[in-house]
Design a protein around this motif. Structure first.
Motif, PDB file in Angstrom:
ATOM      1  N   GLN A   1       0.647  -1.373   0.164  1.00  0.00           N
ATOM      2  CA  GLN A   1       0.080  -0.052  -0.281  1.00  0.00           C
ATOM      3  C   GLN A   1       0.735   1.257   0.045  1.00  0.00           C
ATOM      4  N   GLY A   2       2.116   1.303  -0.076  1.00  0.00           N
ATOM      5  CA  GLY A   2       3.076   2.379  -0.259  1.00  0.00           C
ATOM      6  C   GLY A   2       3.993   2.311  -1.556  1.00  0.00           C
ATOM      7  N   ASP A   3       5.196   2.794  -0.995  1.00  0.00           N
ATOM      8  CA  ASP A   3       6.321   2.994  -2.364  1.00  0.00           C
ATOM      9  C   ASP A   3       7.245   2.095  -2.003  1.00  0.00           C
ATOM     10  N   GLY A   4       7.334   1.047  -1.072  1.00  0.00           N
ATOM     11  CA  GLY A   4       8.388   0.208  -0.941  1.00  0.00           C
ATOM     12  C   GLY A   4       8.599  -0.889  -2.096  1.00  0.00           C
ATOM     13  N   GLU A   5       7.803  -0.945  -3.141  1.00  0.00           N
ATOM     14  CA  GLU A   5       8.060  -1.800  -4.032  1.00  0.00           C
ATOM     15  C   GLU A   5       8.083  -3.376  -3.593  1.00  0.00           C
ATOM     16  N   VAL A   6       7.174  -3.720  -2.710  1.00  0.00           N
ATOM     17  CA  VAL A   6       7.404  -5.177  -2.032  1.00  0.00           C
ATOM     18  C   VAL A   6       7.153  -6.093  -2.940  1.00  0.00           C
ATOM     19  N   ALA A   7       6.022  -5.939  -3.687  1.00  0.00           N
ATOM     20  CA  ALA A   7       5.854  -7.007  -4.473  1.00  0.00           C
ATOM     21  C   ALA A   7       6.771  -7.121  -5.702  1.00  0.00           C
ATOM     22  N   PRO A   8       7.424  -6.223  -6.431  1.00  0.00           N
ATOM     23  CA  PRO A   8       8.391  -6.773  -7.465  1.00  0.00           C
ATOM     24  C   PRO A   8       9.635  -7.263  -6.570  1.00  0.00           C
ATOM     25  N   PHE A   9       9.995  -6.599  -5.480  1.00  0.00           N
ATOM     26  CA  PHE A   9      10.935  -6.962  -4.800  1.00  0.00           C
ATOM     27  C   PHE A   9      11.111  -8.348  -4.333  1.00  0.00           C
TER      28      PHE A   9
ATOM     29  N   ALA B   1       0.365 -14.678  -2.652  1.00  0.00           N
ATOM     30  CA  ALA B   1      -0.334 -15.296  -3.545  1.00  0.00           C
ATOM     31  C   ALA B   1      -0.325 -14.885  -4.813  1.00  0.00           C
ATOM     32  N   ASP B   2      -0.405 -13.424  -4.949  1.00  0.00           N
ATOM     33  CA  ASP B   2      -0.399 -12.664  -6.232  1.00  0.00           C
ATOM     34  C   ASP B   2       1.048 -12.953  -7.041  1.00  0.00           C
ATOM     35  N   ILE B   3       2.036 -13.137  -6.450  1.00  0.00           N
ATOM     36  CA  ILE B   3       3.381 -13.670  -7.206  1.00  0.00           C
ATOM     37  C   ILE B   3       3.598 -15.075  -6.949  1.00  0.00           C
ATOM     38  N   SER B   4       2.813 -15.672  -6.495  1.00  0.00           N
ATOM     39  CA  SER B   4       2.960 -17.344  -6.372  1.00  0.00           C
ATOM     40  C   SER B   4       4.248 -17.750  -5.750  1.00  0.00           C
ATOM     41  N   MET B   5       4.316 -17.127  -4.585  1.00  0.00           N
ATOM     42  CA  MET B   5       5.617 -17.195  -3.746  1.00  0.00           C
ATOM     43  C   MET B   5       5.170 -18.175  -2.519  1.00  0.00           C
ATOM     44  N   PRO B   6       5.520 -19.275  -2.436  1.00  0.00           N
ATOM     45  CA  PRO B   6       5.032 -20.177  -1.464  1.00  0.00           C
ATOM     46  C   PRO B   6       5.357 -19.621   0.070  1.00  0.00           C
ATOM     47  N   TRP B   7       4.733 -20.083   1.172  1.00  0.00           N
ATOM     48  CA  TRP B   7       5.399 -19.809   2.307  1.00  0.00           C
ATOM     49  C   TRP B   7       4.867 -20.700   3.338  1.00  0.00           C
ATOM     50  N   ARG B   8       5.441 -20.766   4.447  1.00  0.00           N
ATOM     51  CA  ARG B   8       5.311 -21.560   5.778  1.00  0.00           C
ATOM     52  C   ARG B   8       5.280 -20.894   6.973  1.00  0.00           C
TER      53      ARG B   8
ATOM     54  N   ALA C   1      12.509 -15.528  -7.656  1.00  0.00           N
ATOM     55  CA  ALA C   1      12.952 -15.748  -8.916  1.00  0.00           C
ATOM     56  C   ALA C   1      14.606 -16.052  -8.790  1.00  0.00           C
ATOM     57  N   ALA C   2      15.252 -15.403  -7.602  1.00  0.00           N
ATOM     58  CA  ALA C   2      16.784 -15.863  -7.266  1.00  0.00           C
ATOM     59  C   ALA C   2      16.886 -16.904  -6.327  1.00  0.00           C
TER      60      ALA C   2
END
Length: 276
Positions: free
Chosen positions: A215-223, A269-276, A229-230
């Motif tokens: 909800q801010g400018d932290g570019e959290v999703a692309p980061f 969920a949006d970036i398909s990054m699994p978590w536990r 991916a890395a």
């Protein structure tokens, strides 16, 4: 390959039981230990640590990191007494089998050029790193506003000048935003090789206000997408700061903590990054 969620549980409540109940309701089983019962981790007594250790074991929780206050003193403040506090923090980390200890790189006097204090900053950090190497723990330097390592360039300076596998980065997007730095666009390309831990909070460039992730400018999703991916499979530590933020801690309360947790889970969920 998946990330593990953890959190600054003292943002939920000073009370350990309420901290753990809220985390369990969000399916989070790790804590970045910063404080309990209103007491910073560096000042908890052995008896208090005994109680924390038994409670965590009984309820199936572990530490991801010791969220220490080390390095959150003025660059001109006495360092020898601070080293004693650091030795205490190291003992806590080893007791709880936490491999990571969060640190900072010292407050710079307001209005003064941080480079004026560079040599002293590096001297102090190298002493901390030497102790970390001896005890086989990893120090995680957090980019925090008003310290030497608040910009991406000075964080890189620290990583290169104090080069050691026992010193790595805690990457905090909101803190970069509050220093006028674009976290993903500007900071990530410089610091990518050193990122070993991630704090999850977001902020707005316009006023520095901390907001839920995305909800801010932290570019959290692309980061996070780039980190996924890395091959990043470390911790994401929720540090909401949604009700208040102080020099040594923040507070959100149980309900706002859940807001922050669910905002992160939506991104994952949006970036398909699994978590536990």
């Amino acid at each position: 390959m998946m990330v593990t969620l953890t959190a600054f549980a003292d943002e939920i409540s000073p009370d350990l039981d309420e901290q753990l109940a809220t985390l369990a309701s969000e399916n989070i089983r790790y804590i970045e230990l910063r404080g309990v019962w209103g007491t910073n981790v560096a000042r908890l007594t052995d008896e208090e640590l005994d109680g924390i250790e038994s409670t965590l074991a009984e309820r199936g929780f572990r530490l991801s990191c010791v969220g220490s206050p080390i390095g959150k003193i003025g660059i001109s403040d006495d360092f020898e007494s601070h080293l004693s506090e650091f030795e205490r923090v190291v003992k806590v980390a080893k007791r709880f089998e936490a491999h990571h200890i969060r640190i900072f790189s010292f407050f710079i006097p307001e209005g003064e050029d941080p480079l004026q204090y560079r040599d002293e900053v590096m001297s102090r950090l190298k002493r901390l790193v030497a102790i970390a190497e001896h005890h086989n723990v990893v120090l995680l330097h957090e980019n925090e506003k008003h310290i030497y390592g608040d910009t991406a360039e000075r964080c890189l300076d620290i990583m290169e000048s104090c080069a050691s596998p026992h010193l790595r980065m805690t990457f905090d997007p909101a803190n970069f935003v509050q220093c006028g730095v674009r976290p993903y666009t500007t900071a990530y390309p410089l610091l990518a090789p050193y990122i070993e831990y991630i704090h999850i909070k977001d902020a707005r460039l316009a006023d520095g206000q901390v907001v839920p992730a995305g909800q801010g400018d932290g570019e959290v999703a692309p980061f996070l997408e780039r980190m996924h991916a890395a091959g990043y499979d470390g911790f994401l530590s929720i540090e909401p700061h949604l009700a208040s933020a102080g020099t040594f801690s923040g507070f959100s309360g149980p309900e706002l903590f859940k807001v922050a947790s669910r905002a992160l889970k939506t991104i994952l969920a949006d970036i398909s990054m699994p978590w536990r």
